[in-house]
Design a protein around this motif. Structure first.
Motif, PDB file in Angstrom:
ATOM      1  N   UNK A 316       0.840  -1.204   0.000  1.00  0.00           N
ATOM      2  CA  UNK A 316       0.000   0.000   0.000  1.00  0.00           C
ATOM      3  C   UNK A 316       0.873   1.253   0.000  1.00  0.00           C
ATOM      4  N   UNK A 317       1.972   1.227   0.757  1.00  0.00           N
ATOM      5  CA  UNK A 317       2.895   2.370   0.777  1.00  0.00           C
ATOM      6  C   UNK A 317       3.508   2.603  -0.597  1.00  0.00           C
ATOM      7  N   UNK A 318       3.889   1.528  -1.273  1.00  0.00           N
ATOM      8  CA  UNK A 318       4.474   1.662  -2.604  1.00  0.00           C
ATOM      9  C   UNK A 318       3.462   2.243  -3.588  1.00  0.00           C
ATOM     10  N   UNK A 319       2.215   1.791  -3.488  1.00  0.00           N
ATOM     11  CA  UNK A 319       1.166   2.295  -4.370  1.00  0.00           C
ATOM     12  C   UNK A 319       0.885   3.763  -4.100  1.00  0.00           C
ATOM     13  N   UNK A 320       0.841   4.145  -2.824  1.00  0.00           N
ATOM     14  CA  UNK A 320       0.613   5.548  -2.484  1.00  0.00           C
ATOM     15  C   UNK A 320       1.757   6.429  -2.971  1.00  0.00           C
ATOM     16  N   UNK A 360       5.662  -8.419  -6.479  1.00  0.00           N
ATOM     17  CA  UNK A 360       4.961  -9.362  -7.358  1.00  0.00           C
ATOM     18  C   UNK A 360       5.839 -10.572  -7.683  1.00  0.00           C
ATOM     19  N   UNK A 361       7.119 -10.326  -7.942  1.00  0.00           N
ATOM     20  CA  UNK A 361       8.041 -11.419  -8.275  1.00  0.00           C
ATOM     21  C   UNK A 361       8.188 -12.404  -7.113  1.00  0.00           C
ATOM     22  N   UNK A 362       8.060 -11.900  -5.884  1.00  0.00           N
ATOM     23  CA  UNK A 362       8.195 -12.775  -4.718  1.00  0.00           C
ATOM     24  C   UNK A 362       6.823 -13.177  -4.150  1.00  0.00           C
ATOM     25  N   UNK A 363       5.779 -12.999  -5.004  1.00  0.00           N
ATOM     26  CA  UNK A 363       4.427 -13.480  -4.672  1.00  0.00           C
ATOM     27  C   UNK A 363       3.853 -12.858  -3.404  1.00  0.00           C
ATOM     28  N   UNK A 369      -3.619  -7.050  -8.776  1.00  0.00           N
ATOM     29  CA  UNK A 369      -3.171  -5.809  -8.139  1.00  0.00           C
ATOM     30  C   UNK A 369      -2.013  -5.194  -8.922  1.00  0.00           C
ATOM     31  N   UNK A 370      -1.064  -6.009  -9.310  1.00  0.00           N
ATOM     32  CA  UNK A 370       0.102  -5.516 -10.034  1.00  0.00           C
ATOM     33  C   UNK A 370      -0.269  -4.992 -11.413  1.00  0.00           C
TER      34      UNK A 370
END
Length: 408
Positions: A316-320, A360-363, A369-370
């Motif tokens: 969520x922090x990365x998306x924000x 995403x790469x580490x599931x 979402x990605x």
């Protein structure tokens, strides 16, 4: 990575235009007035342009000519081209207003940016899981914090209220995260004490500067301090990021510190040429952006070395982060602020989208979402570039980028 945006309906009649650039230099740039003939002025009126006429020495002065310059030369850049802002029409004014609203709206995601990470860190600390906080490199947070305090001074000088609030929130939230890292013993205490003193002093001085309570000489000293500090910190933290794969040494920081001190001293003594002063201003301004830009690089390097610690990151922090910086991109492009545009775009790509790729790469996040976040980001960039080119009357969406970079 800042009071309000100036009105494009007004043509300034003073002889000096304040620097709206990524520079901490206090040297103004003189503009050359030119005189319009009566026939030319009549043609402007007939075309329903909104230029304002002032009688000066018995002649009509329509505006002041701004020489086109390269945006890479930070000491000479200026935001919106004054002539173009008066001839583009309603769509230009609407996009001007809309980009300002986007920048103001960015305060919301930036306000919430560090909250998920702070909450996650708090839970880990209460559970005694201090190792989870090792996923957050304190060097990366420190460079981001130093970048924020430098950019805060930059945008206060520009009188950009929305960007000032963004940088202020960034300083406060990052400081809280650094405090948590100290509690988890993930950051050396002496480094934290020095950082706290610098940040507290910077906030007080910037607050006083914003409300015109600070003496000009004190502010000039602060600008020199952050110039030296930024130039010294950047190569050192870049070097330290890759330790122990490279030898641990303070040589990069010492060399940069010595160079910066000599350059600032020569500038104060008037021993630097005008070109040298311009170069110094160019380097000091961009140092703040590079410090801020190095934070995601340090974070992604940590992800590569310790994949198991990726779970300590908050999606969520990365998306924000991606949303907040993305909302700043239209305004930065519109006012042709290359520093602001570069920092915001870099943060979107590497801090926001880049860390989402790692998750995403580490599931750690779902495919839906990605893909949704990736499509939204790419679509936003495309719409921004297309719309800016359209309101400026360009056929190619790359014309706006070219004008921002090269100044014409």
């Amino acid at each position: 990575m800042e009071a309000s945006f100036f009105s494009v309906d007004k043509v300034p009649l003073n002889n000096y235009w304040p620097s709206h650039c990524c520079s901490f230099s206090s040297y103004p740039k003189k503009l050359e007035p030119f005189v319009c003939t009566e026939s030319h002025f009549r043609r402007i009126v007939n075309n329903k342009l909104h230029s304002k006429k002032t009688i000066f020495s018995g002649q009509s002065v329509c505006c002041y000519r701004l020489k086109p310059v390269s945006a890479l030369s930070s000491d000479d850049t200026h935001p919106i081209n004054q002539g173009s802002s008066q001839v583009r029409g309603q769509s230009f004014d609407q996009w001007d207003s809309l980009t300002a609203k986007f920048a103001a709206a960015a305060n919301l995601p930036f306000l919430l940016l560090q909250l998920p990470q702070i909450i996650l860190n708090t839970r880990n600390l209460l559970a005694g899981n201090k190792s989870a906080l090792l996923a957050i490199p304190w060097l990366g947070m420190l460079t981001g914090l130093l970048g924020n305090i430098s950019l805060l001074s930059y945008f206060i000088k520009k009188r950009e209220t929305e960007a000032v609030v963004v940088q202020m929130l960034g300083v406060i939230s990052m400081y809280v995260v650094i405090l948590q890292l100290v509690i988890a013993e993930a950051m050396p205490l002496p480094h934290f004490i020095v950082t706290s003193i610098v940040i507290a002093s910077g906030l007080v001085l910037n607050f006083m500067r914003y409300f015109h309570l600070l003496d000009g000489e004190i502010w000039h000293f602060w600008e020199e301090f952050i110039t030296i500090g930024g130039l010294s910190a950047l190569p050192q933290v870049m070097w330290s990021t890759f330790v122990p794969y490279i030898p641990h040494t303070v040589l990069p920081g010492f060399i940069a510190f010595s160079t910066a001190v000599v350059a600032v001293f020569l500038a104060r003594m008037g021993k630097l040429s005008e070109k040298g002063i311009g170069i110094l201003g160019f380097v000091s301004g961009w140092t703040a952006t590079l410090l801020f830009m190095w934070m995601p690089v340090s974070q992604m390097w940590t992800n590569i070395l310790n994949p198991e610690n990726v779970k300590g990151l908050s999606a969520v922090s990365m998306l924000l982060a991606m949303i907040g910086n993305g909302l700043l991109i239209p305004r930065a492009l519109f006012i042709r602020d290359l520093m602001w545009f570069t920092g915001s775009t870099w943060s979107c790509v590497f801090y926001g989208w880049g860390n989402l790729i790692c998750l995403y790469c580490f599931n750690n996040i779902s495919r839906e979402f990605f893909l949704a976040s990736s499509f939204g980001f790419l679509a936003w960039i495309g719409i921004t570039v297309w719309r800016d080119a359209k309101v400026h009357g360009y056929n190619s969406p790359f014309s706006s980028l070219k004008e921002m970079i090269f100044g014409h």
